[in-house]
Design a protein around this motif. Structure first.
Motif, short mmCIF file in Angstrom:
data_model
loop_
_atom_site.label_atom_id
_atom_site.label_comp_id
_atom_site.label_asym_id
_atom_site.label_seq_id
_atom_site.Cartn_x
_atom_site.Cartn_y
_atom_site.Cartn_z
N GLU A 30 0.82 -1.28 0.12
CA GLU A 30 -0.05 0.08 -0.07
C GLU A 30 0.87 1.12 0.05
O GLU A 30 0.30 2.39 -0.22
N ARG A 31 2.21 1.16 0.33
CA ARG A 31 3.10 2.45 0.42
C ARG A 31 3.26 2.83 -1.06
O ARG A 31 3.83 1.86 -1.73
N GLU A 32 3.38 4.01 -1.19
CA GLU A 32 3.64 4.66 -2.73
C GLU A 32 4.66 5.26 -2.51
O GLU A 32 4.74 6.15 -1.57
N MET A 33 5.50 5.60 -3.63
CA MET A 33 6.52 6.75 -3.70
C MET A 33 6.32 7.38 -4.85
O MET A 33 6.05 6.62 -5.93
N ASP A 34 6.80 8.63 -4.97
CA ASP A 34 6.81 9.40 -6.29
C ASP A 34 8.38 9.39 -6.77
O ASP A 34 9.24 9.84 -5.84
N VAL A 35 8.66 9.13 -8.06
CA VAL A 35 10.07 9.12 -8.41
C VAL A 35 10.19 10.13 -9.70
O VAL A 35 9.36 9.98 -10.64
N ALA A 36 11.10 10.97 -9.88
CA ALA A 36 11.12 11.84 -10.91
C ALA A 36 12.48 11.54 -11.69
O ALA A 36 13.62 11.23 -11.08
N SER A 37 12.46 11.56 -13.07
CA SER A 37 13.52 11.34 -13.77
C SER A 37 13.75 12.28 -14.94
O SER A 37 12.69 13.07 -14.94
N ALA A 38 14.79 12.43 -15.87
CA ALA A 38 14.86 13.16 -16.88
C ALA A 38 14.68 14.69 -16.60
O ALA A 38 13.93 15.50 -17.14
N GLY A 39 15.38 15.02 -15.38
CA GLY A 39 14.97 16.38 -14.82
C GLY A 39 13.58 16.78 -14.61
O GLY A 39 13.24 17.95 -14.68
N GLY A 40 12.77 15.84 -14.12
CA GLY A 40 11.82 15.91 -13.55
C GLY A 40 10.75 16.04 -14.89
O GLY A 40 9.37 16.06 -14.44
N ARG A 41 11.08 15.48 -15.71
CA ARG A 41 10.05 15.48 -17.02
C ARG A 41 9.16 14.31 -17.04
O ARG A 41 8.54 14.12 -17.76
N ILE A 42 9.78 13.06 -16.34
CA ILE A 42 9.26 11.95 -16.40
C ILE A 42 9.03 11.83 -14.88
O ILE A 42 9.87 11.78 -14.07
N LYS A 43 7.46 11.50 -14.73
CA LYS A 43 7.40 11.23 -13.18
C LYS A 43 6.52 9.93 -13.11
O LYS A 43 5.67 9.58 -13.91
N ILE A 44 6.98 9.04 -12.06
CA ILE A 44 6.53 7.78 -11.80
C ILE A 44 5.92 7.81 -10.43
O ILE A 44 6.55 7.98 -9.44
N ARG A 45 4.88 7.08 -10.28
CA ARG A 45 4.52 6.66 -8.87
C ARG A 45 4.35 5.08 -8.90
O ARG A 45 3.91 4.54 -9.57
N GLU A 56 3.69 9.95 -15.78
CA GLU A 56 3.43 11.28 -16.53
C GLU A 56 4.60 11.48 -17.36
O GLU A 56 5.80 11.28 -17.16
N ILE A 57 4.56 12.00 -18.58
CA ILE A 57 5.60 12.49 -19.46
C ILE A 57 5.38 13.76 -19.94
O ILE A 57 4.49 14.03 -20.33
N SER A 58 6.45 14.89 -19.81
CA SER A 58 6.11 16.10 -20.16
C SER A 58 6.32 16.07 -21.67
O SER A 58 7.32 15.58 -22.27
N LYS A 59 5.40 17.00 -22.29
CA LYS A 59 5.28 17.05 -23.72
C LYS A 59 6.74 17.59 -24.33
O LYS A 59 7.21 17.07 -25.37
N GLU A 60 7.39 18.22 -23.53
CA GLU A 60 8.72 19.13 -24.13
C GLU A 60 9.83 17.83 -24.32
O GLU A 60 10.45 18.08 -25.23
N ILE A 61 9.70 16.56 -23.87
CA ILE A 61 10.64 15.65 -24.28
C ILE A 61 10.28 14.63 -25.32
O ILE A 61 10.93 13.67 -25.60
N ILE A 62 9.13 14.87 -25.81
CA ILE A 62 8.53 13.88 -26.85
C ILE A 62 8.81 14.46 -28.19
O ILE A 62 8.39 15.60 -28.57
N PRO A 67 11.97 8.58 -31.36
CA PRO A 67 11.35 7.77 -30.56
C PRO A 67 12.50 7.07 -29.54
O PRO A 67 12.39 6.54 -28.45
N ALA A 68 13.41 6.79 -30.30
CA ALA A 68 14.73 5.75 -29.25
C ALA A 68 14.97 6.54 -28.26
O ALA A 68 15.38 6.07 -27.26
N MET A 69 15.19 8.20 -28.28
CA MET A 69 15.69 8.70 -27.01
C MET A 69 14.69 8.78 -26.06
O MET A 69 14.83 8.44 -25.06
N LEU A 70 13.31 8.79 -26.58
CA LEU A 70 12.35 8.94 -25.30
C LEU A 70 12.21 7.38 -24.73
O LEU A 70 11.89 7.19 -23.66
#
Length: 105
Positions: A30-45, A56-62, A67-70
């Motif tokens: 039940e415990r959740e944690m938030d992790v940000a990556s790519a300078g905060g432009r990708i967020k995962i719970r 969540e993926i920020s539009k600015e990195i798409i 597509p390989a970079m993403l």
């Protein structure tokens, strides 16, 4: 084979530890944690069962031209989230499992 009284105590301790582990695993699920990556432009719970709950993926990195970079950024972000979740679970488990038995669980 018959065990002396300390064998009985050992079994009782093992059963207690098993019950504590089961309880902890339920709490960690039940415990959740938030992790940000790519300078905060990708967020995962993520939770303690390493299940991704939100992504969540920020539009600015798409970049439709790269597509390989993403794909690489997503892979790094997911691995980071899973790694942090595993560390959190290991840290909590180490509080109830003696170090000599850690590899068994």
């Amino acid at each position: 084979m018959k065990f002396p009284n300390n064998g009985k105590n050992l079994m009782a301790q093992a059963q207690k530890m098993q019950a504590e582990m089961k309880n902890l695993q339920a709490k960690l699920a039940e415990r959740e944690m938030d992790v940000a990556s790519a300078g905060g432009r990708i967020k995962i719970r993520i939770n303690g069962k390493q299940e991704i709950l939100a992504f969540e993926i920020s539009k600015e990195i798409i970049d439709p031209n790269d597509p390989a970079m993403l794909s690489d950024l997503i892979k790094v972000a997911v691995n980071e989230a899973v790694g942090q979740s595993q560390k959190m679970v290991a840290s909590e488990m180490s509080k109830i499992v003696p170090p000599c038995m850690a590899g068994m669980f």
